[in-house]
Design an enzyme around this catalytic site. Sequence first.
Site, PDB file in Angstrom:
ATOM      1  CD  GLU A  11      -1.810   2.046   2.270  1.00  0.00           C
ATOM      2  OE1 GLU A  11      -1.027   1.836   3.209  1.00  0.00           O
ATOM      3  OE2 GLU A  11      -2.424   3.116   2.123  1.00  0.00           O
ATOM      4  CB  CYS A  48      -2.666  -4.591   7.434  1.00  0.00           C
ATOM      5  SG  CYS A  48      -2.258  -2.845   7.547  1.00  0.00           S
ATOM      6  CE  LYS A  80       1.550 -10.414   1.805  1.00  0.00           C
ATOM      7  NZ  LYS A  80       1.538  -9.330   2.780  1.00  0.00           N
ATOM      8  CG  ASN A 117       5.960 -11.967   2.020  1.00  0.00           C
ATOM      9  OD1 ASN A 117       5.336 -11.347   2.883  1.00  0.00           O
ATOM     10  ND2 ASN A 117       6.694 -11.348   1.119  1.00  0.00           N
ATOM     11  N   GLY A 118       8.889 -12.553   3.008  1.00  0.00           N
ATOM     12  CA  GLY A 118       9.579 -11.784   4.026  1.00  0.00           C
ATOM     13  C   GLY A 118      11.078 -11.865   3.880  1.00  0.00           C
ATOM     14  NE  ARG A 127      10.437  -4.939   3.228  1.00  0.00           N
ATOM     15  CZ  ARG A 127      10.928  -5.253   4.416  1.00  0.00           C
ATOM     16  NH1 ARG A 127      11.322  -4.286   5.222  1.00  0.00           N
ATOM     17  NH2 ARG A 127      11.012  -6.521   4.803  1.00  0.00           N
TER      18      ARG A 127
HETATM   19  C1  LIG Z   1       4.954   0.012   2.401  1.00  0.00           C
HETATM   20  C2  LIG Z   1       4.324  -1.352   2.580  1.00  0.00           C
HETATM   21  C3  LIG Z   1       2.993  -1.530   2.274  1.00  0.00           C
HETATM   22  C4  LIG Z   1       2.394  -2.789   2.423  1.00  0.00           C
HETATM   23  N1  LIG Z   1       1.079  -2.952   2.067  1.00  0.00           N
HETATM   24  C5  LIG Z   1       0.514  -4.198   2.119  1.00  0.00           C
HETATM   25  C6  LIG Z   1      -0.824  -4.423   1.646  1.00  0.00           C
HETATM   26  O1  LIG Z   1      -1.512  -3.517   1.152  1.00  0.00           O
HETATM   27  N2  LIG Z   1      -1.311  -5.688   1.739  1.00  0.00           N
HETATM   28  C7  LIG Z   1      -0.581  -6.723   2.266  1.00  0.00           C
HETATM   29  O2  LIG Z   1      -1.082  -7.853   2.327  1.00  0.00           O
HETATM   30  N3  LIG Z   1       0.674  -6.543   2.684  1.00  0.00           N
HETATM   31  C8  LIG Z   1       1.239  -5.319   2.619  1.00  0.00           C
HETATM   32  N4  LIG Z   1       2.542  -5.141   2.993  1.00  0.00           N
HETATM   33  C9  LIG Z   1       3.350  -6.316   3.386  1.00  0.00           C
HETATM   34  C10 LIG Z   1       4.087  -6.886   2.154  1.00  0.00           C
HETATM   35  O3  LIG Z   1       3.176  -7.409   1.219  1.00  0.00           O
HETATM   36  C11 LIG Z   1       5.064  -8.018   2.575  1.00  0.00           C
HETATM   37  O4  LIG Z   1       4.335  -9.016   3.229  1.00  0.00           O
HETATM   38  C12 LIG Z   1       6.161  -7.502   3.492  1.00  0.00           C
HETATM   39  O5  LIG Z   1       6.732  -6.312   3.012  1.00  0.00           O
HETATM   40  C13 LIG Z   1       7.265  -8.557   3.674  1.00  0.00           C
HETATM   41  O6  LIG Z   1       7.834  -8.893   2.435  1.00  0.00           O
HETATM   42  P1  LIG Z   1       9.251  -8.252   1.928  1.00  0.00           P
HETATM   43  O7  LIG Z   1      10.228  -8.459   3.065  1.00  0.00           O
HETATM   44  O8  LIG Z   1       9.559  -9.048   0.700  1.00  0.00           O
HETATM   45  O9  LIG Z   1       9.014  -6.796   1.691  1.00  0.00           O
HETATM   46  C14 LIG Z   1       3.148  -3.889   2.900  1.00  0.00           C
HETATM   47  C15 LIG Z   1       4.517  -3.692   3.212  1.00  0.00           C
HETATM   48  C16 LIG Z   1       5.092  -2.452   3.064  1.00  0.00           C
HETATM   49  C17 LIG Z   1       6.561  -2.291   3.412  1.00  0.00           C
END
Ligand SMILES: Cc1cc2nc3c(=O)[nH]c(=O)nc-3n(C[C@H](O)[C@H](O)[C@H](O)COP(=O)(O)O)c2cc1C
Length: 335
Positions: free
Chosen positions: A20, A109, A150, A210-211, A235
């Site tokens: 988001e 979230c 999720k 994920n993560g 990210r």
């Molecule tokens: C800025 C930001 C916005 C996010 N918005 C959402 C969202 O709208 N829906 C959701 O399920 N996860 C959201 N997440 C979580 C990500 O989908 C993901 O699960 C999380 O960043 C971990 O994955 P990564 O380490 O690959 O970034 C958001 C994460 C970030 C950093």
Amino acid sequence: MPSLFRQMNSGMQIALAPMEGLVDEILRDVLTRVGGVDWCVTEFIRVSDRVLPQSSFRKLAPELDSGAVTRAGTPLRVQLLGSDPACLADNAAYACTLGAPAIDLNFGCPAKTVNKSRGGAVLLKEPELLHTILREVRRTVPAHIPVTAKMRLGFDSPDGALDCARALTAGGAQQLVVHARTKLDGYKPPAHWEWVARVRDVVDVPVYANGDIWSLADWRRCREVSGVDDIMLGRGLVSRPDLARQIGAARSGRAVPEMGWDEFRPLLVDFWQQARGKIAPRYAPGRLKQWLALLMRNYPEAAALFAELRRENDCARIDALLGVDTTAIRLVALG
Ligand SMILES: Cc1cc2nc3c(=O)[nH]c(=O)nc-3n(C[C@H](O)[C@H](O)[C@H](O)COP(=O)(O)O)c2cc1C
């Protein structure tokens, strides 16, 4: 284009995470064009007590107007966030009439405002409610449209993660993405990929890890620890747009050269041109800086550009700095 059947059934899928305020239509377009991404998800669409107007869906999922795929042909899922089973179900059904090819539900979230109004990760304290939400959404959404979820590992501890995963799949979730942290962990490393393995052992639907997958080395460790092949990149992919492509190649035993700045720069310019056409001028520079701030992890050139742009909020001066053709911007703005 990956078919929905392949999306739901085959292993070794790579998804672009919903984010988001960051991964919007424009970034989805640019990132999926780099390659390696099998499907992507909208930012969460918040549902409270009524069926949202069409405009709310179209705003966050403009791809619905072009077959619910990005320009590269990557399918888009619509993600809903809320706690009222009937209302979520009605909104999910409505999203399907607008062309959503799959519905994803957000139970991860961590935002205080969202959790306070009983949305996102706070629902992981209530597995029965998770089950009811999935059951109602599954019952209302046409049978051929997948419903997925999720989740994080829990709110303040991962102790209930397996119960939550069981509740979601018993309710009808056909796939789970597990962000391997609790809400209390926030985004603090490390991600606990070993919990993804535990979840996978208790459910019979595909589980995505994920993560904190930022590199090929992270992906290899994640696969080893979690034991799953399907992954979702957030990210990591935003900061290194060819990460999915690299992982895809490594999986099939090939090595492809990393995307250098020269190859990447036209995509950044394209992002800016689209931002100029679609986002109000007072917000567009912020979006460019936001992406550059993540790209800086991998590209020194992005750090240099960020330093130059840091205090710049004038779109025309940014055009000049990037050497952007303003005729092209008008074309984008006119659609
Ligand atoms: C800025 C930001 C916005 C996010 N918005 C959402 C969202 O709208 N829906 C959701 O399920 N996860 C959201 N997440 C979580 C990500 O989908 C993901 O699960 C999380 O960043 C971990 O994955 P990564 O380490 O690959 O970034 C958001 C994460 C970030 C950093």
